[in-house]
Design a protein around this motif. Structure first.
Motif, mmCIF file in Angstrom:
data_model
loop_
_atom_site.group_PDB
_atom_site.id
_atom_site.type_symbol
_atom_site.label_atom_id
_atom_site.label_comp_id
_atom_site.label_asym_id
_atom_site.label_seq_id
_atom_site.Cartn_x
_atom_site.Cartn_y
_atom_site.Cartn_z
ATOM 1 N N ASP A 104 0.810 -1.220 0.000
ATOM 2 C CA ASP A 104 0.000 0.000 0.000
ATOM 3 C C ASP A 104 0.840 1.266 0.000
ATOM 4 O O ASP A 104 0.321 2.348 0.316
ATOM 5 C CB ASP A 104 -0.940 0.006 1.214
ATOM 6 C CG ASP A 104 -0.205 -0.205 2.528
ATOM 7 O OD1 ASP A 104 0.908 -0.758 2.503
ATOM 8 O OD2 ASP A 104 -0.746 0.170 3.581
ATOM 9 N N CYS A 106 2.431 4.685 -0.539
ATOM 10 C CA CYS A 106 1.806 5.872 -1.122
ATOM 11 C C CYS A 106 2.864 6.892 -1.517
ATOM 12 O O CYS A 106 4.001 6.825 -1.045
ATOM 13 C CB CYS A 106 0.851 6.513 -0.118
ATOM 14 S SG CYS A 106 -0.636 5.565 0.199
ATOM 15 N N ASN A 208 -8.897 10.098 5.475
ATOM 16 C CA ASN A 208 -9.332 8.736 5.136
ATOM 17 C C ASN A 208 -9.955 7.994 6.315
ATOM 18 O O ASN A 208 -10.172 6.788 6.239
ATOM 19 C CB ASN A 208 -8.162 7.930 4.571
ATOM 20 C CG ASN A 208 -7.032 7.738 5.575
ATOM 21 O OD1 ASN A 208 -7.111 8.178 6.724
ATOM 22 N ND2 ASN A 208 -5.964 7.092 5.141
ATOM 23 N N ASN A 370 -11.263 -0.024 0.342
ATOM 24 C CA ASN A 370 -11.904 1.265 0.092
ATOM 25 C C ASN A 370 -13.356 1.145 0.540
ATOM 26 O O ASN A 370 -13.807 0.059 0.904
ATOM 27 C CB ASN A 370 -11.765 1.725 -1.373
ATOM 28 C CG ASN A 370 -12.484 0.826 -2.352
ATOM 29 O OD1 ASN A 370 -13.698 0.617 -2.273
ATOM 30 N ND2 ASN A 370 -11.737 0.270 -3.312
ATOM 31 N N ARG A 396 -2.561 4.667 -2.112
ATOM 32 C CA ARG A 396 -2.785 5.485 -3.311
ATOM 33 C C ARG A 396 -1.575 5.416 -4.225
ATOM 34 O O ARG A 396 -0.450 5.229 -3.760
ATOM 35 C CB ARG A 396 -2.989 6.958 -2.934
ATOM 36 C CG ARG A 396 -4.111 7.235 -1.958
ATOM 37 C CD ARG A 396 -4.015 8.679 -1.446
ATOM 38 N NE ARG A 396 -5.041 8.971 -0.467
ATOM 39 C CZ ARG A 396 -6.228 9.485 -0.754
ATOM 40 N NH1 ARG A 396 -6.532 9.780 -1.995
ATOM 41 N NH2 ARG A 396 -7.110 9.724 0.194
ATOM 42 N N GLU A 443 -11.534 10.736 -1.534
ATOM 43 C CA GLU A 443 -11.644 9.602 -0.619
ATOM 44 C C GLU A 443 -12.561 8.517 -1.168
ATOM 45 O O GLU A 443 -12.913 7.572 -0.464
ATOM 46 C CB GLU A 443 -12.147 10.063 0.757
ATOM 47 C CG GLU A 443 -11.132 10.865 1.536
ATOM 48 C CD GLU A 443 -9.843 10.097 1.806
ATOM 49 O OE1 GLU A 443 -9.855 8.848 1.744
ATOM 50 O OE2 GLU A 443 -8.809 10.745 2.044
ATOM 51 N N TYR A 448 -7.965 5.176 -4.767
ATOM 52 C CA TYR A 448 -7.125 4.141 -4.172
ATOM 53 C C TYR A 448 -6.647 3.119 -5.199
ATOM 54 O O TYR A 448 -7.193 2.995 -6.286
ATOM 55 C CB TYR A 448 -7.878 3.464 -3.029
ATOM 56 C CG TYR A 448 -8.000 4.387 -1.843
ATOM 57 C CD1 TYR A 448 -7.000 4.427 -0.872
ATOM 58 C CD2 TYR A 448 -9.073 5.266 -1.721
ATOM 59 C CE1 TYR A 448 -7.085 5.309 0.196
ATOM 60 C CE2 TYR A 448 -9.159 6.151 -0.658
ATOM 61 C CZ TYR A 448 -8.160 6.167 0.295
ATOM 62 O OH TYR A 448 -8.228 7.042 1.347
#
Length: 510
Positions: A104, A106, A208, A370, A396, A443, A448
């Motif tokens: 994950d 980002c 988030n 998500n 993201r 969001e 995502y």
């Protein structure tokens, strides 16, 4: 007769040329003026100004980095390269032994050596405030309860008991708890923050963070896996309830209280490194874990963990009271925190612990993807190749501003009707609510990573075992507060003037 003690005398005796040398020298001269012999002066001085045998310097080569992530598109490759660059900067810091990037990961903002979201590090005898970030103890918490309520009813009640947005709860709507009366407020990192602890109870913030209603139906193999792992209470309830539950899942951190602790920790870490190290970036400044400051900061972190878990619990308990239900099973985990395992301090920023607990059980964790996808219930695989972490979510590939850019017109505005259309396409059939009023497209699921890819990488790298999937029914997030009329009018006026100037320039060129 001895000559007046000099800085070079202290350096020869083992003190180094840091910021502490000046105060130490002044104190040494005070002691000497009282008639003490030179040897007695130095002995007394060391009790007040302990010697630092060496100044900590950055490593020439970075410590090892493991990557539990695969880039399949140019966008993903750019993101991984940015996360890798920041991690390599952090891995030059002498107290950092190893690092990892999760699926994950980002985009990495901030300055030099800022740990990316989805990053984890193993640190020797040190706590790095920047490596758990300002949102200390950002965490997940889930309550399983009987699956016999309509979604709309649960969401209506949930909207009334939670609170999103900046600041604490309004006066008259604040919650109370014994956690704010714990005897911790003489800790130098918590002193004066008791009112902050009270103000922010029962709040979830923005960004988030979310409150999510879902349903889960366990299979027999999943129940058996939980039983074998030692989670007998959950296994028993699965049998008694035919595997079917409603689930409330909340995601938030320690709010303004934790942010204040982080600021204090960062100042103390910067001061400690200025005295004991050289050329350490702000984001990597640390406190020695066995120093008075480090021990106090560690105690403050443990309180923040208790406060945050209580913050989750208060929201969950309030919903259950309204529904006339009780919690059957509750579980939770942090993903922005520092954990001590043996002599090593594991730091995660968006990294879920996936090791074994004190009873030898694989940790049970929650990984959201998500608002329109399942939340994974996982057993940690304790994979030391990746510091025994697993991801904290889907993450993201683009920053919020970059993600929104294609949806903006020439004036930088997003058409509300288009937002509604896009959200309907990606969250169809779900009860999605925005606490502050307006939707936040940054969001939405569009913002995502591909959830299916993230799940595949959890399996591909052996990070955790999925033992349940909480399917979405509804979700509340902060969203955006409606734009004040005066601000909208001013923005539209500026846009008109800009358009008129453009047209005027075009006519002149013609």
């Amino acid at each position: 007769m001895n000559m007046e003690i000099k800085a070079r005398d202290l350096i020869a005796a083992g003190w180094h040329e840091g910021r502490r040398l000046g105060p130490a020298l002044r104190r040494a001269r005070d002691l000497e003026s009282s008639g003490l012999a030179r040897a007695d002066v130095l002995a007394a001085l060391e009790k007040e100004f302990p010697k630092q045998l060496q100044v900590a310097l950055l490593r020439y080569a970075p410590a090892p980095l493991a990557e539990a992530i695969e880039a399949e598109t140019p966008e993903e490759a750019t993101n991984v390269a940015a996360a890798r660059m920041r991690m390599h900067e952090l891995l030059h810091v002498p107290v950092v032994q190893r690092g990892v990037i999760m699926p994950d990961a980002c985009p990495s903002g901030g300055g030099r050596a800022t740990i990316p979201v989805g990053g984890g590090i193993a640190v020797e005898n040190a706590i790095i405030p920047g490596a758990h970030s300002a949102d200390i103890c950002c965490s997940m918490f889930a309550t399983f309860f009987p699956a016999n309520h309509p979604v709309g009813e649960m969401m209506d009640h949930l909207q009334k008991v939670t609170h999103f947005g900046g600041g604490g709860r309004p006066r008259g709507y604040q919650l109370s708890s014994p956690v704010t009366d714990e005897p911790v407020w003489d800790n130098p990192f918590l002193k004066g923050l008791q009112s902050r602890a009270r103000d922010f109870l029962g709040t979830q913030g923005d960004g988030n963070h979310f409150a999510y209603i879902g349903r889960i139906e366990f299979t027999e193999p999943q129940r058996a896996a939980l039983e074998a792992a030692g989670y007998t209470e959950l296994s028993d309830w699965i049998t008694r309830r035919d595997g079917k539950f409603n689930v409330l899942v909340t995601h938030h951190g320690s709010r303004g209280l934790g942010a204040d602790l982080y600021k204090r920790g960062q100042v103390a870490a910067r001061s400690w490194c200025d005295e004991n190290a050289k050329d350490i970036p702000d984001a990597a400044a640390w406190l020695a874990a066995d120093s008075p400051e480090g021990l106090a900061y560690w105690d403050a972190l443990q309180y923040i963990s208790r406060w945050t878990r209580e913050n989750h619990s208060l929201i969950h308990d309030a919903l259950l009271r309204r529904l006339g239900q009780r919690a059957l099973v509750q579980i939770g985990n942090e993903h922005n925190f520092v954990w001590k395992r043996g002599d090593i301090f594991y730091h995660g920023k968006g990294a879920t612990p996936a090791w074994r607990d004190r009873e030898g059980r694989p940790l049970l964790g929650l990984i959201p993807l998500n608002m329109a996808r399942e939340i994974l219930l996982v057993l940690g695989a304790n994979n030391d190749n990746y510091l025994s972490f697993c991801p904290h979510g889907a993450g993201r590939n683009l920053s919020r501003s970059a993600m929104l850019r294609p949806y903006k017109d020439a004036e930088g505005n997003i058409d509300p009707s288009r937002v509604q259309q896009v959200l309907a396409e990606v969250t169809g059939g779900l009860d999605i609510r925005w606490f502050c009023g307006a939707p936040d497209l940054s969001e939405s699921p569009l913002a995502y990573k591909d959830a299916t890819k993230v799940k595949a990488q959890i399996d591909r790298f052996g990070l955790a075992q999925v033992v349940g999937e909480i399917q979405p029914r509804g979700c509340i997030m902060a969203g955006e507060a409606p734009e004040p009329h005066w601000l909208k009018a001013r923005r539209e006026k500026k846009a008109r003037h800009k358009s008129e100037r453009r047209e005027g320039n075009a006519e002149t060129e013609a």
